[in-house]
Design a protein around this motif. Structure first.
Motif, PDB file in Angstrom:
ATOM      1  N   GLN A  53       0.814  -1.215   0.000  1.00 57.49           N
ATOM      2  CA  GLN A  53       0.000   0.000   0.000  1.00 57.49           C
ATOM      3  C   GLN A  53       0.852   1.272   0.000  1.00 57.49           C
ATOM      4  OE1 GLN A  53      -3.429   0.122  -0.178  1.00 57.49           O
ATOM      5  NE2 GLN A  53      -3.286  -2.086  -0.485  1.00 57.49           N
ATOM      6  N   TRP A  54       2.117   1.145   0.398  1.00 60.35           N
ATOM      7  CA  TRP A  54       2.944   2.332   0.608  1.00 60.35           C
ATOM      8  C   TRP A  54       3.834   2.693  -0.575  1.00 60.35           C
ATOM      9  CZ3 TRP A  54       5.017   0.161   5.891  1.00 60.35           C
ATOM     10  CH2 TRP A  54       3.988   0.212   6.852  1.00 60.35           C
ATOM     11  N   VAL A  55       3.991   1.787  -1.530  1.00 62.42           N
ATOM     12  CA  VAL A  55       4.942   1.983  -2.625  1.00 62.42           C
ATOM     13  C   VAL A  55       4.376   2.952  -3.666  1.00 62.42           C
ATOM     14  CG1 VAL A  55       6.097   0.806  -4.544  1.00 62.42           C
ATOM     15  CG2 VAL A  55       5.980  -0.273  -2.306  1.00 62.42           C
ATOM     16  N   GLY A  56       5.259   3.745  -4.277  1.00 66.23           N
ATOM     17  CA  GLY A  56       4.842   4.534  -5.429  1.00 66.23           C
ATOM     18  C   GLY A  56       5.273   5.981  -5.437  1.00 66.23           C
ATOM     19  N   ASN A  57       5.686   6.495  -4.291  1.00 63.37           N
ATOM     20  CA  ASN A  57       6.069   7.906  -4.223  1.00 63.37           C
ATOM     21  C   ASN A  57       7.544   8.110  -3.925  1.00 63.37           C
ATOM     22  OD1 ASN A  57       2.959   7.867  -2.957  1.00 63.37           O
ATOM     23  ND2 ASN A  57       3.371   9.466  -4.455  1.00 63.37           N
ATOM     24  N   GLY A  58       8.335   7.086  -4.175  1.00 61.64           N
ATOM     25  CA  GLY A  58       9.763   7.194  -3.935  1.00 61.64           C
ATOM     26  C   GLY A  58      10.183   6.554  -2.630  1.00 61.64           C
ATOM     27  N   SER A  59      11.483   6.351  -2.491  1.00 60.52           N
ATOM     28  CA  SER A  59      11.999   5.609  -1.338  1.00 60.52           C
ATOM     29  C   SER A  59      11.849   6.379  -0.034  1.00 60.52           C
ATOM     30  CB  SER A  59      13.467   5.242  -1.569  1.00 60.52           C
ATOM     31  OG  SER A  59      14.266   6.401  -1.726  1.00 60.52           O
ATOM     32  N   LEU A  60      11.999   7.702  -0.068  1.00 55.21           N
ATOM     33  CA  LEU A  60      11.889   8.472   1.170  1.00 55.21           C
ATOM     34  C   LEU A  60      10.472   8.409   1.716  1.00 55.21           C
ATOM     35  CD1 LEU A  60      13.960  10.103   2.812  1.00 55.21           C
ATOM     36  CD2 LEU A  60      12.994  12.178   1.801  1.00 55.21           C
ATOM     37  N   ALA A  61       9.488   8.532   0.836  1.00 52.75           N
ATOM     38  CA  ALA A  61       8.093   8.422   1.278  1.00 52.75           C
ATOM     39  C   ALA A  61       7.801   7.030   1.816  1.00 52.75           C
ATOM     40  CB  ALA A  61       7.151   8.753   0.120  1.00 52.75           C
ATOM     41  N   LEU A  62       8.348   6.007   1.178  1.00 50.16           N
ATOM     42  CA  LEU A  62       8.150   4.635   1.647  1.00 50.16           C
ATOM     43  C   LEU A  62       8.701   4.461   3.058  1.00 50.16           C
ATOM     44  CD1 LEU A  62       7.451   1.639   1.312  1.00 50.16           C
ATOM     45  CD2 LEU A  62       9.615   1.357   0.076  1.00 50.16           C
ATOM     46  N   VAL A 203      -3.666   0.455 -14.861  1.00 58.31           N
ATOM     47  CA  VAL A 203      -3.819  -0.988 -14.675  1.00 58.31           C
ATOM     48  C   VAL A 203      -4.372  -1.238 -13.282  1.00 58.31           C
ATOM     49  CG1 VAL A 203      -1.947  -1.496 -16.274  1.00 58.31           C
ATOM     50  CG2 VAL A 203      -1.431  -1.298 -13.831  1.00 58.31           C
ATOM     51  N   THR A 204      -5.156  -2.301 -13.152  1.00 56.53           N
ATOM     52  CA  THR A 204      -5.866  -2.553 -11.896  1.00 56.53           C
ATOM     53  C   THR A 204      -5.078  -3.392 -10.895  1.00 56.53           C
ATOM     54  OG1 THR A 204      -6.909  -4.500 -12.874  1.00 56.53           O
ATOM     55  CG2 THR A 204      -8.108  -2.414 -13.029  1.00 56.53           C
ATOM     56  N   TYR A 205      -3.952  -3.971 -11.324  1.00 56.71           N
ATOM     57  CA  TYR A 205      -3.303  -4.993 -10.498  1.00 56.71           C
ATOM     58  C   TYR A 205      -2.151  -4.461  -9.646  1.00 56.71           C
ATOM     59  CZ  TYR A 205      -0.346  -4.715 -14.670  1.00 56.71           C
ATOM     60  OH  TYR A 205       0.429  -4.249 -15.699  1.00 56.71           O
ATOM     61  N   GLY A 206      -1.844  -3.197  -9.722  1.00 55.98           N
ATOM     62  CA  GLY A 206      -0.628  -2.689  -9.082  1.00 55.98           C
ATOM     63  C   GLY A 206      -0.815  -2.180  -7.671  1.00 55.98           C
ATOM     64  N   TYR A 207      -0.087  -1.116  -7.370  1.00 60.80           N
ATOM     65  CA  TYR A 207      -0.053  -0.550  -6.014  1.00 60.80           C
ATOM     66  C   TYR A 207      -0.838   0.760  -6.036  1.00 60.80           C
ATOM     67  CZ  TYR A 207       4.209  -3.372  -6.631  1.00 60.80           C
ATOM     68  OH  TYR A 207       5.102  -4.337  -6.975  1.00 60.80           O
ATOM     69  N   ASP A 208      -2.052   0.727  -5.516  1.00 59.77           N
ATOM     70  CA  ASP A 208      -2.959   1.858  -5.711  1.00 59.77           C
ATOM     71  C   ASP A 208      -3.086   2.765  -4.494  1.00 59.77           C
ATOM     72  OD1 ASP A 208      -4.479   0.338  -3.972  1.00 59.77           O
ATOM     73  OD2 ASP A 208      -5.969  -0.233  -5.459  1.00 59.77           O
ATOM     74  N   HIS A 209      -2.237   2.590  -3.475  1.00 57.01           N
ATOM     75  CA  HIS A 209      -2.289   3.416  -2.256  1.00 57.01           C
ATOM     76  C   HIS A 209      -3.654   3.345  -1.575  1.00 57.01           C
ATOM     77  CE1 HIS A 209       1.345   4.856  -4.049  1.00 57.01           C
ATOM     78  NE2 HIS A 209       0.792   5.748  -4.827  1.00 57.01           N
ATOM     79  N   GLY A 210      -4.381   2.270  -1.799  1.00 53.98           N
ATOM     80  CA  GLY A 210      -5.698   2.135  -1.189  1.00 53.98           C
ATOM     81  C   GLY A 210      -6.795   2.890  -1.918  1.00 53.98           C
ATOM     82  N   LYS A 211      -6.468   3.525  -3.044  1.00 51.47           N
ATOM     83  CA  LYS A 211      -7.462   4.248  -3.839  1.00 51.47           C
ATOM     84  C   LYS A 211      -7.581   3.570  -5.192  1.00 51.47           C
ATOM     85  CE  LYS A 211      -8.555   8.820  -5.815  1.00 51.47           C
ATOM     86  NZ  LYS A 211      -9.859   8.986  -5.158  1.00 51.47           N
ATOM     87  N   PRO A 212      -8.675   2.863  -5.462  1.00 46.23           N
ATOM     88  CA  PRO A 212      -8.808   2.165  -6.744  1.00 46.23           C
ATOM     89  C   PRO A 212      -8.561   3.102  -7.922  1.00 46.23           C
ATOM     90  CG  PRO A 212     -10.589   1.557  -5.259  1.00 46.23           C
ATOM     91  CD  PRO A 212      -9.849   2.682  -4.591  1.00 46.23           C
ATOM     92  N   VAL A 213      -7.791   2.631  -8.889  1.00 44.63           N
ATOM     93  CA  VAL A 213      -7.404   3.499  -9.998  1.00 44.63           C
ATOM     94  C   VAL A 213      -8.612   3.973 -10.799  1.00 44.63           C
ATOM     95  CG1 VAL A 213      -5.040   2.698 -10.280  1.00 44.63           C
ATOM     96  CG2 VAL A 213      -6.911   1.435 -11.379  1.00 44.63           C
ATOM     97  N   GLN A 214      -9.703   3.228 -10.756  1.00 44.23           N
ATOM     98  CA  GLN A 214     -10.900   3.661 -11.473  1.00 44.23           C
ATOM     99  C   GLN A 214     -11.385   5.018 -10.962  1.00 44.23           C
ATOM    100  OE1 GLN A 214     -10.380   0.674 -10.152  1.00 44.23           O
ATOM    101  NE2 GLN A 214     -11.144  -0.975 -11.467  1.00 44.23           N
TER     102      GLN A 214
END
Length: 229
Positions: A53-62, A203-214
């Motif tokens: 859930q936490w991945v996607g905004n860079g290593s520092l944010a993670l 894409v629907t299968y990745g890391y969406d930060h808890g917010k569905p990409v739709q």
């Protein structure tokens, strides 16, 4: 090759791809590095489900999210925080050691990559992952030869969701932004595409930060990249 592409990208002059959660599933290795970092700091492990859930905004944010055990943790710790700096250094060390052990490509990606390459559509990779890790991962997964340009989260002064990396790619390849398509798995990617004036595919299968990409209002949502071929 006579294979047709989806109408949204058939006439695209540039395809920009996110990496983690779009082309590759890197969470098992990222979670391993996060948990080792937390154990070094005598803290409880986070586990793969949380890291996903936490991945996607860079290593520092993670790392901030791991330290606070919260998706909003990147807003709660200053970049200059000494514990954060120590934790980030530990994370980078552990990820360097394990970054390719369990990372795999998602099913369906090569159908699109191969078709776009055969049609000579320029492709770029725009990730928020620190650049130092990217070339070796691409090489190990036989992805490096697809991309005309690769940008990491620290390659420029801004990273996604800023549109700057996408616009930089357009400038480098002499392509107008309105002819670009951003393909990613989260609101970070979709907003970056919108901010740059690109069309967007989620894409629907990745890391969406808890917010569905739709809910991020992309131009198109797919369950697999092979749906675009």
């Amino acid at each position: 090759m006579n294979t047709a592409l989806h109408p949204l990208i058939e006439n695209a002059q540039l395809l920009a791809f996110d990496l983690d959660g779009t082309l590759i599933d890197s969470v098992p290795d990222l979670a391993s590095a996060v948990d080792k970092m937390l154990l070094d700091l005598q803290r409880a492990e986070a586990g793969e489900a949380s890291v996903r859930q936490w991945v996607g905004n860079g290593s520092l944010a993670l790392v901030k999210r791991a330290l606070t055990n919260n998706i909003s943790g990147d807003q709660q710790i200053a970049d200059e925080d000494e514990t954060l700096q120590q934790a980030h250094t530990l994370f980078l060390k552990h990820y360097q050691a394990c970054k390719g052990e369990k990372t795999v490509c998602y099913d369906g990606i090569f159908a699109l990559l191969d078709t776009a390459k055969a049609k000579q559509i320029p492709m770029v990779l725009i990730t928020n992952k620190p650049y130092q890790f990217v070339p070796e991962i691409l090489q190990e997964l036989n992805l490096e030869h697809y991309f005309d340009l690769v940008l990491g989260g620290d390659s420029l002064s801004e990273k996604k969701p800023s549109g700057l990396p996408l616009l930089h790619a357009c400038e480098q390849l002499n392509i107008a932004a309105q002819h670009g398509v951003m393909i990613g798995d989260s609101i970070t990617d979709i907003n970056a595409g919108k901010n740059a004036g690109f069309k967007t595919i989620a894409v629907t299968y990745g890391y969406d930060h808890g917010k569905p990409v739709q809910e991020c209002d992309p131009d198109l949502v797919v369950d697999s990249l092979d749906e675009l071929v």
